[in-house]
Design an enzyme around this catalytic site. Structure first.
Site, short mmCIF file in Angstrom:
data_model
loop_
_atom_site.label_atom_id
_atom_site.label_comp_id
_atom_site.label_asym_id
_atom_site.label_seq_id
_atom_site.Cartn_x
_atom_site.Cartn_y
_atom_site.Cartn_z
N TYR A 167 -1.91 0.49 10.13
CA TYR A 167 -1.97 -0.31 8.91
C TYR A 167 -0.70 -0.12 8.08
CZ TYR A 167 -3.72 -1.85 4.31
OH TYR A 167 -3.90 -2.49 3.10
N SER A 183 0.85 -1.19 0.00
CA SER A 183 0.00 0.00 0.00
C SER A 183 0.88 1.23 0.00
CB SER A 183 -0.89 0.00 1.25
OG SER A 183 -1.50 1.25 1.45
#
Length: 244
Positions: free
Chosen positions: A153, A140
């Site tokens: 995250y 990501s």
């Protein structure tokens, strides 16, 4: 995309988190190229429906469960050419500032996003080495950007990026890619930023087709065009055809 490309004949891919979002889109994209698939996700009903449509094997369960991981690799029957570690969790929702993060939620977050992908790679590596296979760890932009509330995250994806780098150095016969798919209109993004904002992003099939095209170079005559082991963004392999 083409149907049943020569490079994929007789090749098997394991895809985690395959019942929705990018995982489902990757399963569909790989199936369109002729890959045999072994799919997993936590929800049996949706996973079974996707698997039936694609003619894939499937096994519902939690990738954080060691027993499930072992059964998943066994289901591939000694034929693993590609491992796609896509399953992940956001952790706390709404996403918290680091100053307010509940550290008791971190073990589950790291178990799913970091530990499970490496544990699956350990199980699959003996076959991947024999078959000159590849591992795709879905990353990501939160792994590299200082985005407020994405610290928890993002830390897991940064860890997965570095573990991918080291694994690639240790396993020169296996391609290891950490892939940033970019922002996608998925349920996960909607949960993080709201449905209206998430709807403005590309559908996950766009990134899925690009990722499938990029990794496919490894098994065709144009192997030199395959990305080297390391980190790449799906947008680096923009497709020229329209997505209908």
């Amino acid at each position: 995309m083409s149907n049943h490309s020569v490079f994929a004949e007789g090749r098997t891919a394991i895809v985690t988190g395959a019942s929705a979002g990018l995982g489902e889109a990757l399963a569909r994209s790989l199936a369109a190229e002729g890959w045999d698939l072994v799919l997993t996700a936590r929800g049996e009903e949706r996973l079974a429906a996707v698997a039936a449509e694609l003619g894939a094997k499937h096994l519902a369960g939690d990738v954080a469960d060691p027993g499930h991981r072992e059964r998943l690799v066994e289901l591939a029957g000694g034929r693993i050419d590609l491992l796609v570690n896509n399953a992940s969790t956001l952790g706390e929702v709404p996403l918290p500032l680091l100053a307010e993060s509940d550290l008791s939620a971190w073990p589950r977050l790291f178990d799913v996003n970091v530990r499970a992908p490496i544990a699956l790679a350990q199980l699959a590596l003996p076959v991947l080495r024999e078959r000159g296979g590849a591992i795709v760890n879905i990353s990501s932009d939160a792994a590299t950007g200082p985005y407020p509330t994405w610290g928890n995250y993002g830390a897991t994806k940064a860890a997965l990026d570095q573990l991918s780098n080291v694994l690639a150095a240790e396993e020169p016969g296996v391609a290891v890619w950490a892939v940033d798919p970019g922002e996608m209109s998925t349920a996960m993004l909607a949960e993080a930023i709201g449905a209206e904002d998430a709807a403005a992003a590309d559908p996950p099939r766009v990134a899925a087709d690009r990722i499938t095209a990029a990794i496919g170079f490894r098994w065709c005559a144009c192997e030199q065009d395959a990305p080297p082991s390391g980190r790449f963004a799906a947008s680096d392999f923009a497709k020229t055809e329209a997505h209908e």
